[in-house]
Scaffold this active site. Structure first.
Site, PDB file in Angstrom:
ATOM      1  CG  HIS A 196      -2.288   0.597   0.906  1.00  0.00           C
ATOM      2  ND1 HIS A 196      -2.505   1.533  -0.078  1.00  0.00           N
ATOM      3  CD2 HIS A 196      -3.519   0.353   1.461  1.00  0.00           C
ATOM      4  CE1 HIS A 196      -3.777   1.865  -0.113  1.00  0.00           C
ATOM      5  NE2 HIS A 196      -4.422   1.156   0.811  1.00  0.00           N
ATOM      6  CG  ASP A 256      -2.613   5.083  -4.972  1.00  0.00           C
ATOM      7  OD1 ASP A 256      -1.984   5.101  -3.892  1.00  0.00           O
ATOM      8  OD2 ASP A 256      -2.501   5.963  -5.846  1.00  0.00           O
TER       9      ASP A 256
END
Length: 415
Positions: free
Chosen positions: A387, A391
């Site tokens: 992450h 995205d």
């Protein structure tokens, strides 16, 4: 008689220490020249350490799982002739080559040696869980059983011989067959060698990478029908296709649209490197543990060549013949438990990559299509992403692109 000391050899540039992963001998064993004494693991390979002399084992220089410095005493032998201290040259044989993220170890044949049966001792007997249970059911104390196996291991034949000579004591054992008897046995298994490397790698990946997992179901009915037709027409000449080559093809096409998925992240330098080449890691379970051989340039393979190369790599990993180069350099990894794949998983990213695609099992189940309930073959993709650099929206779009290719398999062949 004199003493011959064998030291941990220098196994290559930059290697200052090794992990002792297995002893092949024990004190009192008579060893032959070139007989394997121990297995040690560096960060690049598992190596056999042979004896340069004939002698009797006096002292072992460490316990399994212990880290020894190069030059430290490995083993002490009693030999005929003048006193000698020997540091084994770096001609020790490499069992298999590997490096992070996965280390490879090969099955090693038991070296031939002359060894007397091991008498009973006060130490915890070495025996398999199945043999321990049988001894417990018979009421036999394994400490009283004479061991004849390598390293003092008690074999089934040893237990049978003990029972034949001394009989068995039936107490709890009389009801053990019913499965209702209480148990208080336990077994301590040190995490060493390849298992330790895997544990360290997984821990590091979870510690450094903020994972998130995205799961999507895929209707693979048409894909399976296509695969069946391809096998019926070409299987005899080109080889049988599993579902894997078709999945690989879908990934290759999808990362063209989402290059941020086919990448590696150097978090120390703060640099993400995206790759045009798709070097696809294929997570493979072996007796030695999980390995990830790499299908290089997956984008340049057709269905049958990718199938053949994946099979070759998996076989090499399972037999311990995989090379260090075949275990490094992946840019994206795929993992699957096959028929045991379950319906959802949360795979751990193969750092420094930024994504891993997990394949769950195919299940035929009722699905509503056009107002009618029909049987369809459904499969879930469980994919994890880093992450920090991927995205959530991009991860979802990537998985949806893979799904689109798989549900309309004709698009797999349209450039």
């Amino acid at each position: 008689m004199s003493i011959h000391v064998i030291k941990v050899p220098d196994l290559g540039e930059g290697i200052a220490e090794v992990e002792l992963v297995a002893w092949r001998v024990k004190p009192g064993d008579i060893v032959a020249e070139d007989q394997v004494l121990a297995d040690v693991m560096t960060d690049k390979a598992t190596v056999e350490i042979p004896s340069p002399v004939v002698g009797t084992v006096l002292v072992l220089g460490g316990e399994v799982g212990q880290v020894l410095a190069v030059g430290a005493e490995l083993i002490r032998l009693e030999v005929a002739g003048a006193d000698a201290t020997s540091e084994l040259p770096a001609s020790a044989s490499t069992v298999s080559q590997a490096t992070a993220p996965v280390m490879a170890t090969a099955p090693v044949p038991t070296a031939s040696r002359v060894a007397a049966p091991t008498p009973p001792s006060s130490d915890k007997p070495i025996a398999s869980p199945a043999l321990r249970r049988r001894a417990w059911e018979l009421g036999v104390d394994l400490q009283q059983v004479v061991a004849s196996g390598a390293g003092g291991r008690i074999l089934q034949a040893d237990l049978d011989a003990h029972v034949a000579a001394h009989g068995s004591v039936h107490g709890w054992g009389a009801s053990a067959a019913s499965g209702l008897a209480p148990r208080d046995d336990e077994e301590r298994i040190p995490v060493i060698g390849l298992r330790r490397r895997i544990a360290q790698k997984m821990q590091e990946s979870k510690r450094r990478i903020p994972h998130f997992t995205y799961v999507e179901e895929v209707d693979v009915t048409e894909l399976e029908a296509l695969r069946a037709r391809l096998n019926a027409k070409w299987g005899a000449q080109r080889g049988h296709l599993s579902l894997l080559p078709l999945l690989l093809r879908a990934l290759v096409l999808a990362v063209r649209e989402f290059p941020q998925i086919n990448a590696r992240f150097d978090d120390e330098a703060g640099v993400v490197t995206r790759y045009g080449a798709v070097h696809l890691g294929i997570a493979t379970q072996t007796e030695a543990g999980l390995m990830v051989p790499v299908l290089r340039h997956a984008e340049a393979h057709d269905l049958w060549s990718s199938a053949a190369e994946v099979e070759r790599l998996a076989q090499a990993a399972r037999t311990g013949q995989v090379t260090r180069g075949e275990l490094t350099g992946s840019t994206l990894t795929m993992t699957s438990l096959g028929a045991l794949g379950g319906i959802v998983s949360t795979p751990v990213i193969n750092a420094p990559e930024v994504a891993i695609v997990g394949i769950n099992r195919i299940v035929e189940r009722p699905v509503l299509r056009g107002g009618a309930v029909v049987a369809r073959q459904m499969m879930n993709l469980s994919s994890s992403f880093d992450h920090r650099v991927v995205d959530g929206i991009d991860a979802a779009r990537f998985v949806q692109a893979v799904r689109a290719y798989l549900e309309c398999p004709a698009t797999l062949f349209v450039e």
